[in-house]
Design a protein around this motif. Structure first.
Motif, short mmCIF file in Angstrom:
data_model
loop_
_atom_site.label_atom_id
_atom_site.label_comp_id
_atom_site.label_asym_id
_atom_site.label_seq_id
_atom_site.Cartn_x
_atom_site.Cartn_y
_atom_site.Cartn_z
N LYS A 1 19.04 -25.31 38.62
CA LYS A 1 18.15 -25.33 39.79
C LYS A 1 17.34 -24.05 39.91
CE LYS A 1 19.17 -27.85 43.31
NZ LYS A 1 19.80 -28.46 44.48
N GLY A 2 17.94 -22.90 39.59
CA GLY A 2 17.20 -21.64 39.69
C GLY A 2 16.03 -21.59 38.73
N ALA A 3 16.30 -21.83 37.44
CA ALA A 3 15.23 -21.77 36.43
C ALA A 3 14.22 -22.88 36.62
CB ALA A 3 15.84 -21.84 35.03
N ALA A 4 14.70 -24.12 36.84
CA ALA A 4 13.79 -25.25 36.98
C ALA A 4 12.97 -25.16 38.27
CB ALA A 4 14.59 -26.56 36.95
N GLY A 5 13.63 -24.72 39.35
CA GLY A 5 12.91 -24.57 40.61
C GLY A 5 11.83 -23.50 40.52
N SER A 6 12.13 -22.40 39.84
CA SER A 6 11.13 -21.35 39.64
C SER A 6 9.94 -21.88 38.85
CB SER A 6 11.74 -20.16 38.90
OG SER A 6 12.67 -19.49 39.72
N LEU A 7 10.23 -22.66 37.80
CA LEU A 7 9.14 -23.22 36.99
C LEU A 7 8.27 -24.16 37.81
CD1 LEU A 7 7.78 -23.68 34.23
CD2 LEU A 7 9.47 -25.50 33.80
N ALA A 8 8.90 -25.07 38.57
CA ALA A 8 8.14 -26.01 39.38
C ALA A 8 7.30 -25.29 40.44
CB ALA A 8 9.08 -27.01 40.06
N THR A 9 7.88 -24.27 41.07
CA THR A 9 7.16 -23.52 42.11
C THR A 9 6.02 -22.72 41.50
OG1 THR A 9 9.27 -23.33 43.29
CG2 THR A 9 7.46 -21.97 44.06
N LEU A 10 6.23 -22.15 40.32
CA LEU A 10 5.16 -21.42 39.64
C LEU A 10 4.01 -22.35 39.29
CD1 LEU A 10 4.03 -18.89 38.25
CD2 LEU A 10 5.33 -19.54 36.21
N VAL A 11 4.32 -23.54 38.77
CA VAL A 11 3.27 -24.52 38.46
C VAL A 11 2.50 -24.89 39.71
CG1 VAL A 11 2.88 -26.92 37.74
CG2 VAL A 11 4.41 -25.46 36.42
N ASN A 12 3.20 -25.04 40.83
CA ASN A 12 2.55 -25.37 42.09
C ASN A 12 1.56 -24.29 42.50
OD1 ASN A 12 2.49 -25.28 45.26
ND2 ASN A 12 3.11 -27.35 44.72
N TRP A 13 2.00 -23.03 42.44
CA TRP A 13 1.12 -21.93 42.87
C TRP A 13 -0.02 -21.70 41.88
CZ3 TRP A 13 0.48 -20.31 47.47
CH2 TRP A 13 1.53 -20.37 48.39
N PHE A 14 0.23 -21.91 40.60
CA PHE A 14 -0.86 -21.81 39.63
C PHE A 14 -1.90 -22.90 39.90
CE2 PHE A 14 -2.88 -23.26 35.71
CZ PHE A 14 -3.52 -22.09 35.31
N GLY A 15 -1.44 -24.09 40.19
CA GLY A 15 -2.36 -25.17 40.53
C GLY A 15 -3.17 -24.87 41.78
N ALA A 16 -2.50 -24.28 42.80
CA ALA A 16 -3.21 -23.90 44.03
C ALA A 16 -4.32 -22.91 43.72
CB ALA A 16 -2.22 -23.31 45.03
N TRP A 17 -4.00 -21.92 42.88
CA TRP A 17 -5.02 -20.92 42.52
C TRP A 17 -6.14 -21.56 41.70
CZ3 TRP A 17 -6.35 -19.50 37.50
CH2 TRP A 17 -7.33 -18.49 37.42
N ALA A 18 -5.80 -22.36 40.70
CA ALA A 18 -6.79 -22.94 39.80
C ALA A 18 -7.77 -23.84 40.55
CB ALA A 18 -6.10 -23.72 38.67
N VAL A 19 -7.25 -24.67 41.44
CA VAL A 19 -8.11 -25.59 42.18
C VAL A 19 -9.01 -24.85 43.16
CG1 VAL A 19 -8.12 -27.47 43.87
CG2 VAL A 19 -6.61 -27.59 41.89
N SER A 20 -8.42 -23.89 43.90
CA SER A 20 -9.25 -23.14 44.88
C SER A 20 -10.29 -22.28 44.17
CB SER A 20 -8.35 -22.28 45.77
OG SER A 20 -7.59 -21.36 45.01
N PHE A 21 -9.96 -21.76 42.98
CA PHE A 21 -10.90 -20.92 42.23
C PHE A 21 -12.05 -21.73 41.66
CE2 PHE A 21 -12.29 -18.90 38.24
CZ PHE A 21 -12.71 -17.67 38.73
N THR A 22 -11.76 -22.93 41.17
CA THR A 22 -12.80 -23.73 40.50
C THR A 22 -13.59 -24.63 41.44
OG1 THR A 22 -11.18 -25.49 40.02
CG2 THR A 22 -11.48 -23.76 38.35
#
Length: 464
Positions: free
Chosen positions: A395-416
């Motif tokens: 849960k620690g490693a997988a949750g970190s990965l999922a949350t990182l993907v979420n925040w990267f997506g938030a940045w990518a969409v708002s930036f583009t």
């Protein structure tokens, strides 16, 4: 009386009717959830801070637009760092410990913003609040899912998204009335409430069991379920699952892609991709400019947007455990496609100057259909399912990965988003409609229904 109380579980284990007649008390579950979602409110306060304060901060600190843009966007980078570290922190110091650390970072950030006389301290404060957001975004739904009974888990975990929406909307409203430094101090309030509340609630029983604290595990579970509840079956199920997982080797990041975990990782990460790349942050951050471009009053549209989001997110939380996760995701995805297509049509008509009188109405309708649909499912449910599908040993490693993907997506969409709008306003929404169509297919093919099942049952069915 004391002897009767201690003997109750022994009697109920042998009598099914008496077992069913004893209903667990949910008071401590509700209290624990309330304390945890103070972290969600702190998250929303951070996210909603920069929009209403832009002009006053720029004027007081003599900032350029580029400098303020850095101040606004650095929040997302802090959140990405928080996302990467959130899982290991929550595994090492516990869910409550991670919430305390996140509250300290947010409070430090707000104080730095309050006292800032220049750009460096201001940006450091924003980075610190972003880090706290990143940790909150993972730990709050995971903590709630681990303490909630299966019949309430969906509703209580969805309260995370509701509190974020409420805090963002409140920041928009009071931010126009108060000085930006005072608004920063107000941002500390949910952090203070959370830290104080931590003294009155138990740690996650599942985390305690995983770390070998058997006595504390049963005390925490009984505190959550009530003194009269029979916790033996639930405790045994949790313990059996933990013992099975403990026989497996320690999980590292690359181990997440092993076959035994692949489906849960694909589900958790895939839903985050569907949530973010469907356009929500571009539309959320630039709602005012979208309404202005379509010829609709931006202030009226933004208020309607905020109110609708809160109402529908509340309804989603109330009905999530009755309607189920998967049906709501499919309805939500269909509405997102429809909202994008209606908005695309409005900009198409405006671009080619057909039926200009209906363009504002179409734009508002499309955006409201989009936000209603997002709030009805795709906003909260990916976080709910993410907190349900990962076994506790990953849960620690997988949750970190999922949350990182979420925040990267938030940045990518708002930036583009603005670049896409300048390329083709209607084409932008057609792209988002296509991505949301893909999300519907993903949900149909990959996402299981988790309503009414324990975390251990869900994870066993997914990962075998």
């Amino acid at each position: 009386m004391a002897q009767d109380d201690t003997q109750t579980p022994l009697v109920t284990q042998t009598n099914g009717e008496e077992l069913n007649s004893i209903k667990p008390s949910n008071f401590m579950v509700y209290l624990t959830t309330f304390v945890a979602v103070c972290g969600s409110f702190a998250f929303g306060s951070c996210a909603g801070y920069s929009s209403p304060t832009q002009s006053s901060i720029m004027q007081d600190l003599n900032m350029s637009l580029a400098e303020y843009s850095l101040f606004g966007s650095i929040l997302t980078f802090g959140a990405m760092i928080g996302a990467i570290t959130s899982g290991p922190i929550a595994d090492y110091v516990g869910r409550k410990g991670a919430l305390r650390i996140s509250s300290v970072f947010c409070s430090f950030g707000w104080l730095a913003i309050f006292f800032a006389k220049g750009l460096v301290v201001l940006d450091l404060g924003r980075l610190a609040t972003g880090y706290g957001m990143g940790v909150f975004s993972y730990v709050v739904p995971v903590f709630i899912a681990e303490i909630a009974p299966k019949n309430l888990r969906g509703m209580l975990t969805a309260a995370n998204q509701l509190m974020i929406c409420a805090a963002v909307s409140l920041s928009f409203v009071i931010g126009t009335m108060l000085p930006w430094r005072i608004l920063a101090l107000i941002g500390m309030v949910p952090c203070i409430v959370l830290v104080i509340g931590m003294f009155f609630i138990p740690e996650s029983p599942r985390w305690l069991a995983k770390t070998g604290n058997q006595k504390e595990f049963r005390v925490a579970l009984r505190t959550l379920r009530g003194n009269n509840a029979d916790i033996s079956e639930e405790a045994d199920e949790i313990q059996d699952c933990i013992e099975t997982l403990e026989k497996l080797p320690k999980t590292k990041l690359f181990d997440l892609f092993q076959r035994r975990y692949s489906r849960s990782v694909i589900i958790g990460v895939g839903l985050m991709v569907c949530q973010q790349f469907g356009g929500i942050n571009g539309i959320c951050f630039y709602t005012s400019s979208i309404f202005e471009s379509a010829g609709f009053p931006a202030d009226v549209g933004t208020i309607i947007y905020a109110l609708v989001q809160i109402v529908v997110t509340t309804l989603n939380a109330l009905f999530l455990d009755k309607a189920g996760r998967k049906p709501l995701l499919l309805v939500s995805g269909t509405g997102l496609v429809l909202g994008c297509l209606i908005t695309a049509l409005s900009f198409y008509l405006k671009t080619y100057e057909y039926g200009l009188s209906v363009v504002p109405a179409l734009a508002v309708t499309g955006i409201l259909v989009y936000i209603v649909s997002f709030s009805a499912g795709m906003g909260a449910i990916p976080w709910v399912i993410m907190s349900e599908v990962f076994p506790i040993n990953i849960k620690g490693a997988a949750g970190s990965l999922a949350t990182l993907v979420n925040w990267f997506g938030a940045w990518a969409v708002s930036f583009t988003f603005n670049f896409l709008l300048s390329w083709s306003s209607y084409g932008t929404f057609i792209i988002y409609a296509t991505i949301n169509m893909g999300a519907i297919v993903f949900v149909m093919k990959m996402v299981p229904e988790t309503k009414g099942r324990t975390l251990e049952q869900i994870q066993a069915s997914i990962n075998g």
